[in-house]
Motif scaffolding. Sequence first.
Motif, PDB file in Angstrom:
ATOM      1  N   VAL B 168       0.847  -1.202   0.000  1.00 19.42           N
ATOM      2  CA  VAL B 168       0.000   0.000   0.000  1.00 19.42           C
ATOM      3  C   VAL B 168       0.877   1.244   0.000  1.00 19.42           C
ATOM      4  O   VAL B 168       1.897   1.278   0.683  1.00 19.42           O
ATOM      5  N   ARG B 169       0.469   2.237  -0.722  1.00 18.71           N
ATOM      6  CA  ARG B 169       1.228   3.510  -0.721  1.00 18.71           C
ATOM      7  C   ARG B 169       0.690   4.423   0.366  1.00 18.71           C
ATOM      8  O   ARG B 169      -0.506   4.455   0.639  1.00 18.71           O
ATOM      9  N   GLY B 170       1.573   5.212   0.928  1.00 17.34           N
ATOM     10  CA  GLY B 170       1.148   6.211   1.924  1.00 17.34           C
ATOM     11  C   GLY B 170       1.340   5.711   3.338  1.00 17.34           C
ATOM     12  O   GLY B 170       1.091   4.538   3.627  1.00 17.34           O
ATOM     13  N   GLY B 171       1.782   6.633   4.194  1.00 18.82           N
ATOM     14  CA  GLY B 171       2.073   6.267   5.580  1.00 18.82           C
ATOM     15  C   GLY B 171       0.827   5.963   6.387  1.00 18.82           C
ATOM     16  O   GLY B 171       0.791   5.010   7.169  1.00 18.82           O
ATOM     17  N   PHE B 172      -0.228   6.791   6.206  1.00 19.84           N
ATOM     18  CA  PHE B 172      -1.418   6.637   7.038  1.00 19.84           C
ATOM     19  C   PHE B 172      -2.131   5.308   6.799  1.00 19.84           C
ATOM     20  O   PHE B 172      -2.503   4.622   7.772  1.00 19.84           O
ATOM     21  N   PRO B 173      -2.347   4.889   5.538  1.00 19.64           N
ATOM     22  CA  PRO B 173      -2.980   3.570   5.339  1.00 19.64           C
ATOM     23  C   PRO B 173      -2.156   2.433   5.933  1.00 19.64           C
ATOM     24  O   PRO B 173      -2.712   1.494   6.507  1.00 19.64           O
ATOM     25  N   VAL B 174      -0.828   2.539   5.829  1.00 18.90           N
ATOM     26  CA  VAL B 174       0.037   1.495   6.400  1.00 18.90           C
ATOM     27  C   VAL B 174      -0.103   1.484   7.915  1.00 18.90           C
ATOM     28  O   VAL B 174      -0.164   0.424   8.544  1.00 18.90           O
ATOM     29  N   LEU B 175      -0.190   2.666   8.516  1.00 22.21           N
ATOM     30  CA  LEU B 175      -0.367   2.780   9.973  1.00 22.21           C
ATOM     31  C   LEU B 175      -1.667   2.092  10.389  1.00 22.21           C
ATOM     32  O   LEU B 175      -1.690   1.302  11.338  1.00 22.21           O
ATOM     33  N   LEU B 176      -2.753   2.383   9.663  1.00 21.27           N
ATOM     34  CA  LEU B 176      -4.051   1.797  10.006  1.00 21.27           C
ATOM     35  C   LEU B 176      -4.021   0.284   9.869  1.00 21.27           C
ATOM     36  O   LEU B 176      -4.505  -0.449  10.742  1.00 21.27           O
ATOM     37  N   LEU B 177      -3.436  -0.186   8.765  1.00 22.11           N
ATOM     38  CA  LEU B 177      -3.378  -1.638   8.535  1.00 22.11           C
ATOM     39  C   LEU B 177      -2.543  -2.329   9.613  1.00 22.11           C
ATOM     40  O   LEU B 177      -2.907  -3.382  10.137  1.00 22.11           O
ATOM     41  N   SER B 178      -1.417  -1.703   9.946  1.00 26.16           N
ATOM     42  CA  SER B 178      -0.515  -2.311  10.944  1.00 26.16           C
ATOM     43  C   SER B 178      -1.176  -2.357  12.312  1.00 26.16           C
ATOM     44  O   SER B 178      -1.083  -3.361  13.035  1.00 26.16           O
ATOM     45  N   LEU B 179      -1.861  -1.264  12.670  1.00 23.10           N
ATOM     46  CA  LEU B 179      -2.579  -1.223  13.957  1.00 23.10           C
ATOM     47  C   LEU B 179      -3.661  -2.300  13.992  1.00 23.10           C
ATOM     48  O   LEU B 179      -3.831  -2.995  14.997  1.00 23.10           O
ATOM     49  N   SER B 180      -4.385  -2.410  12.884  1.00 21.25           N
ATOM     50  CA  SER B 180      -5.462  -3.412  12.811  1.00 21.25           C
ATOM     51  C   SER B 180      -4.889  -4.820  12.947  1.00 21.25           C
ATOM     52  O   SER B 180      -5.462  -5.673  13.628  1.00 21.25           O
ATOM     53  N   TYR B 181      -3.744  -5.035  12.297  1.00 25.00           N
ATOM     54  CA  TYR B 181      -3.100  -6.342  12.394  1.00 25.00           C
ATOM     55  C   TYR B 181      -2.718  -6.643  13.843  1.00 25.00           C
ATOM     56  O   TYR B 181      -2.974  -7.735  14.361  1.00 25.00           O
ATOM     57  N   TYR B 182      -2.144  -5.648  14.503  1.00 26.72           N
ATOM     58  CA  TYR B 182      -1.727  -5.836  15.898  1.00 26.72           C
ATOM     59  C   TYR B 182      -2.927  -6.109  16.802  1.00 26.72           C
ATOM     60  O   TYR B 182      -2.893  -6.992  17.661  1.00 26.72           O
ATOM     61  N   MET B 183      -4.003  -5.351  16.601  1.00 28.51           N
ATOM     62  CA  MET B 183      -5.205  -5.551  17.422  1.00 28.51           C
ATOM     63  C   MET B 183      -5.792  -6.938  17.175  1.00 28.51           C
ATOM     64  O   MET B 183      -6.286  -7.584  18.098  1.00 28.51           O
ATOM     65  N   THR B 184      -5.735  -7.397  15.925  1.00 31.49           N
ATOM     66  CA  THR B 184      -6.249  -8.739  15.614  1.00 31.49           C
ATOM     67  C   THR B 184      -5.416  -9.801  16.309  1.00 31.49           C
ATOM     68  O   THR B 184      -5.951 -10.754  16.883  1.00 31.49           O
ATOM     69  N   CYS B 185      -4.102  -9.628  16.275  1.00 31.36           N
ATOM     70  CA  CYS B 185      -3.216 -10.591  16.960  1.00 31.36           C
ATOM     71  C   CYS B 185      -3.494 -10.611  18.457  1.00 31.36           C
ATOM     72  O   CYS B 185      -3.432 -11.660  19.101  1.00 31.36           O
ATOM     73  N   THR B 186      -3.819  -9.450  19.015  1.00 33.90           N
ATOM     74  CA  THR B 186      -4.083  -9.360  20.462  1.00 33.90           C
ATOM     75  C   THR B 186      -5.455  -9.924  20.792  1.00 33.90           C
ATOM     76  O   THR B 186      -5.635 -10.557  21.828  1.00 33.90           O
ATOM     77  N   GLY B 187      -6.418  -9.659  19.926  1.00 31.59           N
ATOM     78  CA  GLY B 187      -7.797 -10.050  20.227  1.00 31.59           C
ATOM     79  C   GLY B 187      -8.138 -11.490  19.889  1.00 31.59           C
ATOM     80  O   GLY B 187      -9.016 -12.087  20.515  1.00 31.59           O
ATOM     81  N   LEU B 188      -7.448 -12.047  18.921  1.00 29.15           N
ATOM     82  CA  LEU B 188      -7.799 -13.414  18.472  1.00 29.15           C
ATOM     83  C   LEU B 188      -7.696 -14.457  19.588  1.00 29.15           C
ATOM     84  O   LEU B 188      -8.599 -15.295  19.721  1.00 29.15           O
ATOM     85  N   PRO B 189      -6.656 -14.458  20.416  1.00 36.65           N
ATOM     86  CA  PRO B 189      -6.618 -15.444  21.514  1.00 36.65           C
ATOM     87  C   PRO B 189      -7.811 -15.322  22.452  1.00 36.65           C
ATOM     88  O   PRO B 189      -8.300 -16.319  22.980  1.00 36.65           O
ATOM     89  N   VAL B 190      -8.282 -14.090  22.671  1.00 38.52           N
ATOM     90  CA  VAL B 190      -9.439 -13.870  23.547  1.00 38.52           C
ATOM     91  C   VAL B 190     -10.689 -14.475  22.916  1.00 38.52           C
ATOM     92  O   VAL B 190     -11.478 -15.150  23.583  1.00 38.52           O
ATOM     93  N   VAL B 191     -10.836 -14.268  21.610  1.00 41.41           N
ATOM     94  CA  VAL B 191     -11.990 -14.812  20.899  1.00 41.41           C
ATOM     95  C   VAL B 191     -11.920 -16.337  20.880  1.00 41.41           C
ATOM     96  O   VAL B 191     -12.934 -17.017  21.098  1.00 41.41           O
TER      97      VAL B 191
END
Lengths: 291, 268
Positions: B168-191
């Motif tokens: 993906v081009r652009g810093g902000f979309p990469v930031l959003l995607l990376s944050l979402s990935y991290y939150m998914t990694c954190t939340g998946l064990p709970v689910v």
Amino acid sequence: MQKRIWSFVAAALVACCGYGLFFAAQEYAFKGDIVTLKPAPPVKMLQVVTGYGRQLTAETLFVQAAVFMGGLHQDLDPQGNARILAHNYMTAVQLYPQFRDTYYHAQSFLAGLDEESTRKVNDMLEIARKTRKTDKDRFIYPFFEGFNCFSYLDDSKRAAEIFAETSRLQDDEKDALKFFEHMSILLRAEGGELAAGLESLQFLVQTTDDPVRKEKYEEEIGMFQQAIKVQQAVQDFFARNQRYPTTLEELIPDYLEALPDFKNVFELVWNPPQVELHRPRLKGFQGVKHQ
Amino acid sequence: MLHKLWAVAWLEILGGMRRYAILGLVLLSFALEVGGLLFMDFIPRDIGRASSDFILTIGWFSGMLFLFFHCVQVFAWDEERRTIHTLLARPVRRWEYVLGVFLGLSTLLLLLNIILALAGYGVLHWIHLKYGAYFEVFNVPHYTLAWIGLYCIELMLLAVIALFSGLVRGGFPVLLLSLSYYMTCTGLPVVREAFKGRPINQIFPLDNLLTGLAVFFPDLGRFDFKTIITEQQGSTALKLALDFGLFFCFLVIVLGATCAIYQKRDLK
């Protein structure tokens, strides 16, 4: 140009004075307000959001509750915030079961307050029992839980179960395991299980090396045997009269010469159809009101 | 090849050192860690555990700030400012560029973690000496392992940031995607824990689906070794071997994919 600078300075001064006045007025107006504890967000949400920082979040919740407890007004109802306090402690425990302070605080401030709070503390201690098996305080948690059951909740049977479970753990602290087994026996006697208690006591005597404890157990064995004689006398009374005696004194002199005197070690309690051996309670101790 | 990798990495290290924001982050984190001396005042009993959690969490927080606000921007700037073209005009291949930037940023992260680990050790050692009754066990090897675990989490996230920057081009979309990935990694064990053994699994294999998802969103909590700092016994050798084995394979796969993407990508 200078006029503009002075206008700007004057406006800034007026704004600061206005801010200061409003601040002072706000402090005065809200001085009498009672601060209430805010409930923590749901634990699942916190687990997802905090991730690596969940332990610090749990500790922060604990600190928030501890600081709040220190700031309570003297005339504030201690049960007013009990529900939120219990919820916050439980959230902290579920986030971070390894953190010991939460259990001690919950036991100190909530156990004995009312039935609901005591049960919530026991739920937390149950988590500690399951997760803190190698903790140096691992015997404190079942002790607290059992104590809450028989002292506050009047549930000797559950207390006996907890102590019996703890006595069966695979652990190097043999003295602690024997202590819990003994407590379990005494509480089972409160529930009328005299024969089982006698058998367990006899086994304890054989496996104990300490002469002082051995002597104490043998003294208790004698008392259990006397209580069992009273139980037998009750059965004989029922067989002849097809009813249970109203009081144990009715058994004298046909079935018993005299009721045994256990001094201050036990109290003989008649709870038809079983004879129970109770430990004397502290004067004025009434447990909690059951809801 | 290594010379070129290190050359690109050195550029990133120098660029990072010149940024006042990063120096500010290091100083702020250092100050917060020393502030752990005050935090433990609120804890009556488990001082050791609370202090070590505080120290490591500050390290984690600093690492996250570094990753999401500097590393994301580094990949984006190189394209926006066209410096990537200058670098690739020299005989630096695209995959060397990717790995070089990754190496540079991971070196900066390592420096950050070392500074904070040493500061944290000082704080914990002082607390351990002063309040030994409430901080009986301070296991230094486990403390080191905790920081290594944190560094592994940061490297895995850095690799993911590099991958998203390639996609993906652009810093902000990469930031959003990376944050979402991290939150998914954190939340998946709970689910996964929430749906384990539920009746719905008999109708729909939700358990298996969630396990499959965990292949792509690994449980980063497995690298959280904070709780063993105050304990004599830690994780077993087998579990550690499995955790670090997964870490290395993850890095190889993600960085390999990133290199492949940059190789094929139109950089104009």
